[in-house]
Design a protein around this motif. Structure first.
Motif, PDB file in Angstrom:
ATOM      1  N   ASP A  69       8.345  26.881  12.601  1.00  0.00           N
ATOM      2  CA  ASP A  69       8.412  25.467  12.995  1.00  0.00           C
ATOM      3  C   ASP A  69       7.154  25.256  13.823  1.00  0.00           C
ATOM      4  O   ASP A  69       7.142  25.457  15.033  1.00  0.00           O
ATOM      5  CB  ASP A  69       9.674  25.192  13.810  1.00  0.00           C
ATOM      6  CG  ASP A  69       9.757  23.750  14.293  1.00  0.00           C
ATOM      7  OD1 ASP A  69       8.764  22.999  14.159  1.00  0.00           O
ATOM      8  OD2 ASP A  69      10.809  23.374  14.830  1.00  0.00           O
ATOM      9  N   TYR A  70       6.074  24.902  13.153  1.00  0.00           N
ATOM     10  CA  TYR A  70       4.777  24.788  13.824  1.00  0.00           C
ATOM     11  C   TYR A  70       4.741  23.703  14.900  1.00  0.00           C
ATOM     12  O   TYR A  70       4.232  23.957  15.986  1.00  0.00           O
ATOM     13  CB  TYR A  70       3.668  24.557  12.793  1.00  0.00           C
ATOM     14  CG  TYR A  70       3.373  25.772  11.957  1.00  0.00           C
ATOM     15  CD1 TYR A  70       2.652  26.840  12.473  1.00  0.00           C
ATOM     16  CD2 TYR A  70       3.810  25.865  10.641  1.00  0.00           C
ATOM     17  CE1 TYR A  70       2.372  27.963  11.705  1.00  0.00           C
ATOM     18  CE2 TYR A  70       3.532  26.988   9.862  1.00  0.00           C
ATOM     19  CZ  TYR A  70       2.815  28.027  10.403  1.00  0.00           C
ATOM     20  OH  TYR A  70       2.540  29.130   9.649  1.00  0.00           O
ATOM     21  N   TRP A 119      13.954  35.711  17.621  1.00  0.00           N
ATOM     22  CA  TRP A 119      13.106  34.558  17.919  1.00  0.00           C
ATOM     23  C   TRP A 119      11.876  35.094  18.634  1.00  0.00           C
ATOM     24  O   TRP A 119      12.001  35.803  19.622  1.00  0.00           O
ATOM     25  CB  TRP A 119      13.831  33.561  18.817  1.00  0.00           C
ATOM     26  CG  TRP A 119      14.943  32.870  18.125  1.00  0.00           C
ATOM     27  CD1 TRP A 119      16.261  33.217  18.154  1.00  0.00           C
ATOM     28  CD2 TRP A 119      14.841  31.726  17.286  1.00  0.00           C
ATOM     29  NE1 TRP A 119      16.986  32.347  17.384  1.00  0.00           N
ATOM     30  CE2 TRP A 119      16.145  31.418  16.844  1.00  0.00           C
ATOM     31  CE3 TRP A 119      13.778  30.927  16.871  1.00  0.00           C
ATOM     32  CZ2 TRP A 119      16.406  30.343  16.001  1.00  0.00           C
ATOM     33  CZ3 TRP A 119      14.046  29.857  16.038  1.00  0.00           C
ATOM     34  CH2 TRP A 119      15.347  29.576  15.611  1.00  0.00           C
ATOM     35  N   ASN A 120      10.690  34.776  18.121  1.00  0.00           N
ATOM     36  CA  ASN A 120       9.458  35.279  18.715  1.00  0.00           C
ATOM     37  C   ASN A 120       8.878  34.353  19.759  1.00  0.00           C
ATOM     38  O   ASN A 120       9.154  33.154  19.772  1.00  0.00           O
ATOM     39  CB  ASN A 120       8.399  35.509  17.637  1.00  0.00           C
ATOM     40  CG  ASN A 120       8.726  36.692  16.770  1.00  0.00           C
ATOM     41  OD1 ASN A 120       8.750  36.571  15.573  1.00  0.00           O
ATOM     42  ND2 ASN A 120       8.992  37.836  17.363  1.00  0.00           N
ATOM     43  N   CYS A 121       8.024  34.922  20.564  1.00  0.00           N
ATOM     44  CA  CYS A 121       7.301  34.193  21.599  1.00  0.00           C
ATOM     45  C   CYS A 121       6.426  33.107  20.960  1.00  0.00           C
ATOM     46  O   CYS A 121       5.719  33.360  19.987  1.00  0.00           O
ATOM     47  CB  CYS A 121       6.433  35.172  22.382  1.00  0.00           C
ATOM     48  SG  CYS A 121       5.257  34.384  23.487  1.00  0.00           S
ATOM     49  N   PRO A 122       6.441  31.905  21.511  1.00  0.00           N
ATOM     50  CA  PRO A 122       5.660  30.802  20.930  1.00  0.00           C
ATOM     51  C   PRO A 122       4.186  30.790  21.349  1.00  0.00           C
ATOM     52  O   PRO A 122       3.414  29.972  20.870  1.00  0.00           O
ATOM     53  CB  PRO A 122       6.365  29.568  21.485  1.00  0.00           C
ATOM     54  CG  PRO A 122       6.889  30.010  22.799  1.00  0.00           C
ATOM     55  CD  PRO A 122       7.303  31.458  22.602  1.00  0.00           C
ATOM     56  N   ARG A 123       3.791  31.700  22.206  1.00  0.00           N
ATOM     57  CA  ARG A 123       2.481  31.643  22.849  1.00  0.00           C
ATOM     58  C   ARG A 123       1.311  31.432  21.882  1.00  0.00           C
ATOM     59  O   ARG A 123       0.414  30.659  22.153  1.00  0.00           O
ATOM     60  CB  ARG A 123       2.250  32.913  23.658  1.00  0.00           C
ATOM     61  CG  ARG A 123       0.953  32.867  24.445  1.00  0.00           C
ATOM     62  CD  ARG A 123       0.766  34.066  25.336  1.00  0.00           C
ATOM     63  NE  ARG A 123       1.919  34.183  26.223  1.00  0.00           N
ATOM     64  CZ  ARG A 123       2.398  35.336  26.658  1.00  0.00           C
ATOM     65  NH1 ARG A 123       1.839  36.464  26.301  1.00  0.00           N
ATOM     66  NH2 ARG A 123       3.439  35.374  27.452  1.00  0.00           N
ATOM     67  N   HIS A 124       1.292  32.100  20.769  1.00  0.00           N
ATOM     68  CA  HIS A 124       0.122  32.035  19.884  1.00  0.00           C
ATOM     69  C   HIS A 124       0.367  31.238  18.602  1.00  0.00           C
ATOM     70  O   HIS A 124      -0.370  31.370  17.633  1.00  0.00           O
ATOM     71  CB  HIS A 124      -0.358  33.446  19.548  1.00  0.00           C
ATOM     72  CG  HIS A 124      -0.735  34.217  20.769  1.00  0.00           C
ATOM     73  ND1 HIS A 124      -1.842  33.915  21.531  1.00  0.00           N
ATOM     74  CD2 HIS A 124      -0.118  35.250  21.395  1.00  0.00           C
ATOM     75  CE1 HIS A 124      -1.906  34.745  22.553  1.00  0.00           C
ATOM     76  NE2 HIS A 124      -0.862  35.570  22.504  1.00  0.00           N
ATOM     77  N   ILE A 125       1.381  30.396  18.604  1.00  0.00           N
ATOM     78  CA  ILE A 125       1.650  29.540  17.447  1.00  0.00           C
ATOM     79  C   ILE A 125       0.896  28.232  17.639  1.00  0.00           C
ATOM     80  O   ILE A 125       1.141  27.493  18.583  1.00  0.00           O
ATOM     81  CB  ILE A 125       3.154  29.267  17.271  1.00  0.00           C
ATOM     82  CG1 ILE A 125       3.910  30.581  17.056  1.00  0.00           C
ATOM     83  CG2 ILE A 125       3.381  28.301  16.106  1.00  0.00           C
ATOM     84  CD1 ILE A 125       5.421  30.420  17.045  1.00  0.00           C
ATOM     85  N   THR A 126      -0.027  27.965  16.752  1.00  0.00           N
ATOM     86  CA  THR A 126      -0.797  26.727  16.799  1.00  0.00           C
ATOM     87  C   THR A 126       0.026  25.612  16.180  1.00  0.00           C
ATOM     88  O   THR A 126       0.473  25.740  15.034  1.00  0.00           O
ATOM     89  CB  THR A 126      -2.116  26.883  16.008  1.00  0.00           C
ATOM     90  OG1 THR A 126      -2.841  27.979  16.552  1.00  0.00           O
ATOM     91  CG2 THR A 126      -2.937  25.615  16.049  1.00  0.00           C
ATOM     92  N   PRO A 127       0.264  24.529  16.906  1.00  0.00           N
ATOM     93  CA  PRO A 127       1.026  23.421  16.310  1.00  0.00           C
ATOM     94  C   PRO A 127       0.302  22.859  15.089  1.00  0.00           C
ATOM     95  O   PRO A 127      -0.910  22.658  15.102  1.00  0.00           O
ATOM     96  CB  PRO A 127       1.091  22.384  17.433  1.00  0.00           C
ATOM     97  CG  PRO A 127       0.883  23.160  18.682  1.00  0.00           C
ATOM     98  CD  PRO A 127      -0.059  24.273  18.304  1.00  0.00           C
ATOM     99  N   ARG A 128       1.051  22.651  14.022  1.00  0.00           N
ATOM    100  CA  ARG A 128       0.556  22.019  12.797  1.00  0.00           C
ATOM    101  C   ARG A 128       1.599  21.018  12.368  1.00  0.00           C
ATOM    102  O   ARG A 128       2.781  21.199  12.606  1.00  0.00           O
ATOM    103  CB  ARG A 128       0.348  23.064  11.703  1.00  0.00           C
ATOM    104  CG  ARG A 128      -0.767  24.038  12.018  1.00  0.00           C
ATOM    105  CD  ARG A 128      -1.011  24.978  10.844  1.00  0.00           C
ATOM    106  NE  ARG A 128      -2.193  25.752  11.086  1.00  0.00           N
ATOM    107  CZ  ARG A 128      -2.204  26.985  11.551  1.00  0.00           C
ATOM    108  NH1 ARG A 128      -1.074  27.600  11.807  1.00  0.00           N
ATOM    109  NH2 ARG A 128      -3.336  27.623  11.754  1.00  0.00           N
TER     110      ARG A 128
END
Length: 141
Positions: A69-70, A119-128
């Motif tokens: 879920d970007y 559920w993984n850490c959101p730190r390095h997920i770039t919003p798209r």
């Protein structure tokens, strides 16, 4: 629900040769369905004719899925035992997994028994954002 709100996911399988293979699966939101508390599944449509994931599942039922879920920077990893049913052999399951309004030919049904998830850490997920999501933003005037 997070799973049924996805329009795509990544699925990893392993072949008889020991090599991993990652496949992108996409469709209308909701094409990946929750069947019960420990089972998810999807209708597999005719594609490029390579059948690599299908062959890998038949060789080793181990799969890993990554659902993204970007916009909200969320990632769900799922480890599952997969099985495949021919669409014509299970009309009840076919009815559960059909995608309303989609005219592609369903060849088989993929059933995934969830063994674990994280559920993984959101730190390095770039919003798209999809075009649909962008169009739903309030206009600035």
């Amino acid at each position: 629900m997070f799973i049924q709100a996805r329009d795509s996911f990544y699925m990893a399988t392993v072949g008889e040769n020991g090599w991993p293979y990652v496949q992108f699966r996409g469709g209308r939101k909701g094409f990946l369905r929750v069947i019960d508390d420990t089972t998810i599944g999807y209708a597999d449509f005719r594609g490029n004719g390579q059948y690599i994931s299908t062959g890998n599942i038949e060789a080793s039922q181990k799969t890993a899925l990554i659902l993204m879920d970007y916009p909200n920077r969320q990632r769900l990893k799922i480890w599952a035992e997969a099985s495949i049913a021919e669409a014509a052999d299970d009309p009840q399951l076919l009815e559960q997994l059909e995608v309303t309004g989609y005219t592609g030919q369903i060849e088989r049904l993929v059933i995934l028994k969830v063994e674990a998830f994280d559920w993984n850490c959101p730190r390095h997920i770039t919003p798209r954002y999809t075009v649909e999501e962008i169009q739903s933003f309030p206009s600035v005037e």
